[in-house]
Design a protein around this motif. Structure first.
Motif, PDB file in Angstrom:
ATOM      1  N   TYR A 130       0.831  -1.194   0.000  1.00 44.70           N
ATOM      2  CA  TYR A 130       0.000   0.000   0.000  1.00 44.70           C
ATOM      3  C   TYR A 130       0.876   1.258   0.000  1.00 44.70           C
ATOM      4  N   GLY A 131       1.943   1.228   0.763  1.00 49.09           N
ATOM      5  CA  GLY A 131       2.868   2.359   0.761  1.00 49.09           C
ATOM      6  C   GLY A 131       3.573   2.522  -0.572  1.00 49.09           C
ATOM      7  N   GLU A 163     -10.287   2.040   0.288  1.00 49.30           N
ATOM      8  CA  GLU A 163      -9.197   2.924  -0.129  1.00 49.30           C
ATOM      9  C   GLU A 163      -8.613   2.496  -1.478  1.00 49.30           C
ATOM     10  N   LEU A 164      -8.436   1.202  -1.648  1.00 49.01           N
ATOM     11  CA  LEU A 164      -7.862   0.702  -2.896  1.00 49.01           C
ATOM     12  C   LEU A 164      -8.846   0.831  -4.059  1.00 49.01           C
ATOM     13  N   MET A 165     -10.116   0.605  -3.796  1.00 46.76           N
ATOM     14  CA  MET A 165     -11.115   0.784  -4.846  1.00 46.76           C
ATOM     15  C   MET A 165     -11.199   2.254  -5.267  1.00 46.76           C
ATOM     16  N   ALA A 166     -11.029   3.160  -4.302  1.00 44.84           N
ATOM     17  CA  ALA A 166     -11.040   4.591  -4.624  1.00 44.84           C
ATOM     18  C   ALA A 166      -9.851   4.960  -5.500  1.00 44.84           C
ATOM     19  N   LEU A 167      -8.688   4.384  -5.216  1.00 46.67           N
ATOM     20  CA  LEU A 167      -7.509   4.634  -6.053  1.00 46.67           C
ATOM     21  C   LEU A 167      -7.715   4.064  -7.459  1.00 46.67           C
ATOM     22  N   GLN A 168      -8.348   2.895  -7.532  1.00 50.10           N
ATOM     23  CA  GLN A 168      -8.614   2.287  -8.835  1.00 50.10           C
ATOM     24  C   GLN A 168      -9.562   3.158  -9.658  1.00 50.10           C
ATOM     25  N   ALA A 169     -10.540   3.759  -8.999  1.00 51.54           N
ATOM     26  CA  ALA A 169     -11.486   4.626  -9.700  1.00 51.54           C
ATOM     27  C   ALA A 169     -10.824   5.920 -10.164  1.00 51.54           C
ATOM     28  N   LYS A 170      -9.856   6.398  -9.405  1.00 50.89           N
ATOM     29  CA  LYS A 170      -9.214   7.671  -9.715  1.00 50.89           C
ATOM     30  C   LYS A 170      -8.101   7.541 -10.742  1.00 50.89           C
ATOM     31  N   TYR A 171      -7.390   6.409 -10.706  1.00 45.18           N
ATOM     32  CA  TYR A 171      -6.225   6.230 -11.588  1.00 45.18           C
ATOM     33  C   TYR A 171      -6.502   5.091 -12.569  1.00 45.18           C
ATOM     34  N   PRO A 172      -6.726   5.397 -13.842  1.00 48.06           N
ATOM     35  CA  PRO A 172      -7.070   4.366 -14.820  1.00 48.06           C
ATOM     36  C   PRO A 172      -5.951   3.365 -15.083  1.00 48.06           C
ATOM     37  N   ASN A 173      -4.727   3.689 -14.719  1.00 45.86           N
ATOM     38  CA  ASN A 173      -3.612   2.759 -14.943  1.00 45.86           C
ATOM     39  C   ASN A 173      -3.430   1.778 -13.788  1.00 45.86           C
TER      40      ASN A 173
END
Length: 247
Positions: A130-131, A163-173
Motif C-alpha cells: 500500500y505504501g 481505499e484501494l477501490m477509490a484509487l482504482q477509480a481515480k487512476y485508470p492505470n
C-alpha cells in the motif's frame, strides 16, 4: 518478516503515538509522530518498534515521506505475539515509544515512469504494498500499468478495500484484485488458482515488468520462479518475505 523476541540493541529513536485505530477485527493501525531529529525512509521499508521492556518487532511503513506528517504501521493480531498485548491493550495515543531507523530495499524508486509494475502480497504484507503503491501513483505520478494482487486465507484478512477501490477509480492505470486461495476450495468465493495464475494469467511476457513481492516466503518463491519462466529479470524483482505476520 519477523525478528526474535529478544532485547534488541540497535539505535533507538524516541517518538510518540499519535493515533491508534482498527482497520478490521484483526488489524490495527498505528500512527507515530515524525521524530524531532527527522526520519529518512521510503514507503515499504520497515522499522523496529520497541515496547517498554525494550523488546522489538519489525513492521512495514505505509506512510509517504514528504506527504504524510506521521509514520504509519499496520499490524495484525498474532496470538501470543511478543508485542500483541502491549499494542492492542495498554499502548495509547500520547504514549512515548522508541523505534529504529528504517531498513529494507523493497520500495519504489522513480526512473522509468512508464514501466509496468506488479505488486503481489499475502495477508498483512499489504501494508508494504500500500505504501509502495501510493508512492508510485500519488507522489511520483507513475504512468505505467500498475496491478495489485492481495491474497488471503479468509475474508477476515481483507482490509483497505475502500481505499484501494477509490484509487482504482481515480487512476485508470491501476487495478486491484483481492482473492482467497485454497488448493481444494469448497466455497465459490475461494480460488483454486495459484497466486501466479491470478497475477500472470493475462500476461505473456514479464521482461519489462517490475515486481514487488511481499509476504509468505513459500508464495514469494513460487511466484518468483514462475516470473522467471515468463522472462522477468532479477534486477526488476524486489521482495520482502514475512516468516510470520507482524505481531
Amino acid at each position: 518478516m519477523k525478528t526474535p523476541a529478544v532485547l534488541l540493541t540497535a539505535e533507538k529513536i524516541r517518538t510518540c503515538l499519535i493515533a491508534k485505530d482498527r482497520l478490521n477485527d484483526t488489524i490495527i493501525r498505528l500512527r507515530l509522530g515524525i521524530p524531532e531529529t527527522g526520519y529518512d525512509y521510503y514507503a515499504g521499508q520497515y522499522l523496529t518498534l520497541y515496547n517498554n521492556q525494550g523488546v522489538g518487532r519489525t513492521y512495514c511503513l505505509s506512510s509517504l515521506p514528504g506527504l504524510d506528517d506521521f509514520l504509519e504501521l499496520q499490524i495484525s493480531l498474532t496470538p501470543h505475539g511478543a508485542l500483541t498485548s502491549w499494542i492492542y491493550g495498554e499502548l495509547k495515543a500520547g504514549d512515548q515509544v522508541r523505534i529504529s531507523p528504517a531498513s529494507g530495499d523493497c520500495f519504489y524508486l522513480p526512473g522509468n515512469n512508464r514501466q509496468p509494475i506488479m505488486l503481489i502480497g499475502t495477508g498483512i504484507a499489504l501494508a508494504a504494498l500500500y505504501g509502495i503503491l501510493r508512492d508510485a501513483l500519488i507522489k511520483n505520478k507513475h504512468k505505467g500499468d500498475i496491478r495489485l494482487f492481495h491474497q488471503t486465507h479468509s475474508p477476515d484478512e481483507y482490509y483497505l478495500i475502500q481505499e484501494l477501490m477509490a484509487l482504482q477509480a481515480k487512476y485508470p492505470n491501476f487495478s486491484y484484485t483481492h482473492f482467497i486461495h485454497c488448493k481444494n476450495p469448497v466455497n465459490i468465493d475461494v480460488s483454486a488458482r495459484s497466486t501466479s495464475e491470478m497475477a500472470f494469467g493475462t500476461i505473456g511476457q514479464l521482461s519489462h515488468w517490475q515486481l514487488f513481492l511481499c509476504g509468505d516466503p513459500s508464495v514469494i518463491k513460487e511466484v518468483k520462479q514462475d516470473a522467471f519462466l515468463l522472462g522477468a529479470k532479477e534486477k526488476n524483482i524486489f521482495e520482502m518475505p514475512f516468516t510470520l505476520p507482524g505481531e
